[in-house]
Design a protein around this motif. Structure first.
Motif, PDB file in Angstrom:
ATOM      1  N   HIS A 139       0.907   5.351   0.002  1.00  0.00           N
ATOM      2  CA  HIS A 139       0.119   6.533   0.317  1.00  0.00           C
ATOM      3  C   HIS A 139       0.966   7.749  -0.053  1.00  0.00           C
ATOM      4  O   HIS A 139       2.044   7.950   0.508  1.00  0.00           O
ATOM      5  CB  HIS A 139      -0.254   6.559   1.798  1.00  0.00           C
ATOM      6  N   ASP A 194      -2.924   5.002  -2.794  1.00  0.00           N
ATOM      7  CA  ASP A 194      -3.763   6.041  -2.196  1.00  0.00           C
ATOM      8  C   ASP A 194      -3.219   7.391  -2.661  1.00  0.00           C
ATOM      9  O   ASP A 194      -2.209   7.873  -2.156  1.00  0.00           O
ATOM     10  CB  ASP A 194      -3.734   5.926  -0.677  1.00  0.00           C
ATOM     11  N   GLN A 247      -9.707  -1.291  -0.028  1.00  0.00           N
ATOM     12  CA  GLN A 247      -9.193  -2.373   0.808  1.00  0.00           C
ATOM     13  C   GLN A 247     -10.156  -3.554   0.830  1.00  0.00           C
ATOM     14  O   GLN A 247      -9.726  -4.708   0.816  1.00  0.00           O
ATOM     15  CB  GLN A 247      -8.921  -1.859   2.226  1.00  0.00           C
ATOM     16  N   GLU A 248     -11.443  -3.271   0.841  1.00  0.00           N
ATOM     17  CA  GLU A 248     -12.440  -4.347   0.804  1.00  0.00           C
ATOM     18  C   GLU A 248     -12.344  -5.112  -0.516  1.00  0.00           C
ATOM     19  O   GLU A 248     -12.410  -6.336  -0.542  1.00  0.00           O
ATOM     20  CB  GLU A 248     -13.846  -3.766   0.981  1.00  0.00           C
ATOM     21  N   TRP A 249     -12.186  -4.388  -1.634  1.00  0.00           N
ATOM     22  CA  TRP A 249     -12.069  -5.031  -2.940  1.00  0.00           C
ATOM     23  C   TRP A 249     -10.838  -5.938  -2.993  1.00  0.00           C
ATOM     24  O   TRP A 249     -10.884  -7.036  -3.540  1.00  0.00           O
ATOM     25  CB  TRP A 249     -12.024  -3.973  -4.041  1.00  0.00           C
ATOM     26  N   VAL A 267      -6.983   4.873  -5.232  1.00  0.00           N
ATOM     27  CA  VAL A 267      -7.907   5.694  -4.459  1.00  0.00           C
ATOM     28  C   VAL A 267      -7.597   7.149  -4.768  1.00  0.00           C
ATOM     29  O   VAL A 267      -6.494   7.620  -4.541  1.00  0.00           O
ATOM     30  CB  VAL A 267      -7.780   5.443  -2.942  1.00  0.00           C
ATOM     31  N   GLU A 287      -8.750  -8.964   2.739  1.00  0.00           N
ATOM     32  CA  GLU A 287      -7.927  -8.870   3.949  1.00  0.00           C
ATOM     33  C   GLU A 287      -6.482  -9.198   3.594  1.00  0.00           C
ATOM     34  O   GLU A 287      -6.206 -10.255   3.033  1.00  0.00           O
ATOM     35  CB  GLU A 287      -8.446  -9.851   4.992  1.00  0.00           C
ATOM     36  N   GLU A 313       0.859  -1.179   0.000  1.00  0.00           N
ATOM     37  CA  GLU A 313       0.000   0.000   0.000  1.00  0.00           C
ATOM     38  C   GLU A 313       0.891   1.224   0.000  1.00  0.00           C
ATOM     39  O   GLU A 313       1.717   1.402   0.886  1.00  0.00           O
ATOM     40  CB  GLU A 313      -0.928   0.015   1.216  1.00  0.00           C
ATOM     41  N   GLU A 334     -12.975   5.994  -1.871  1.00  0.00           N
ATOM     42  CA  GLU A 334     -12.698   5.778  -0.450  1.00  0.00           C
ATOM     43  C   GLU A 334     -11.741   4.605  -0.270  1.00  0.00           C
ATOM     44  O   GLU A 334     -11.894   3.562  -0.910  1.00  0.00           O
ATOM     45  CB  GLU A 334     -13.994   5.495   0.301  1.00  0.00           C
ATOM     46  N   ILE A 335     -10.796   4.775   0.638  1.00  0.00           N
ATOM     47  CA  ILE A 335      -9.781   3.744   0.849  1.00  0.00           C
ATOM     48  C   ILE A 335     -10.389   2.453   1.389  1.00  0.00           C
ATOM     49  O   ILE A 335      -9.947   1.360   1.048  1.00  0.00           O
ATOM     50  CB  ILE A 335      -8.626   4.262   1.744  1.00  0.00           C
ATOM     51  N   GLU A 336     -11.415   2.566   2.220  1.00  0.00           N
ATOM     52  CA  GLU A 336     -12.041   1.373   2.785  1.00  0.00           C
ATOM     53  C   GLU A 336     -12.640   0.489   1.691  1.00  0.00           C
ATOM     54  O   GLU A 336     -12.570  -0.740   1.766  1.00  0.00           O
ATOM     55  CB  GLU A 336     -13.123   1.745   3.811  1.00  0.00           C
ATOM     56  N   MET A 337     -13.211   1.109   0.680  1.00  0.00           N
ATOM     57  CA  MET A 337     -13.778   0.348  -0.432  1.00  0.00           C
ATOM     58  C   MET A 337     -12.670  -0.361  -1.219  1.00  0.00           C
ATOM     59  O   MET A 337     -12.835  -1.505  -1.645  1.00  0.00           O
ATOM     60  CB  MET A 337     -14.590   1.265  -1.341  1.00  0.00           C
TER      61      MET A 337
END
Length: 122
Positions: A14, A46, A109-111, A78, A114, A12, A104-107
């Motif tokens: 950023h 990101d 990461q979900e894609w 992102v 884990e 990741e 959104e970063i959460e989306m």
């Protein structure tokens, strides 16, 4: 400036402010090491806080992407910028990875799912 989080199966990145060639090279060294020992990885970029990129850094990223066109499985970008999203989707011409753009970063990461156990941060 960039910060990088390293997981067993994912990197990741950023980015903040202006991205320089030296920072690109630093990320390349880290990703080359991970790719050598882990094989294909997922990548999360990101870019929400990225303000600009030096021309030499941009050229280097294009070169690196072409060199590693098969080394990344999925790439999540992102960004709130339409231009960055457009450029990310255009880069699919150079890489074989599946690329998705998220607001959104959460989306993102979900894609990607884990990640494996966190190994180190840079």
């Amino acid at each position: 400036m960039i910060t990088t989080e390293v997981f067993a199966d994912r990197l990741e990145l950023h980015a903040f402010g202006r991205l320089s060639l030296a920072e690109c090279k630093e990320f390349e060294e880290l990703s080359n090491y991970r790719l050598h020992f882990n094989g294909p990885l997922d990548l999360l970029l990101d870019l929400r806080e990225l303000e600009s990129c030096s021309l030499d850094a941009l050229v280097e990223q294009i070169r690196y992407g072409r060199m590693h066109s098969r080394d990344f499985s999925r790439i999540a970008v992102v960004s709130g910028s339409g231009l960055v999203a457009w450029a990310a989707l255009l880069s699919q011409v150079f890489v074989e990875a599946e690329i998705q753009v998220f607001d959104e970063i959460e989306m993102a990461q979900e894609w990607l799912g884990e990640p494996g156990k966190l190994e180190l941060s840079h």
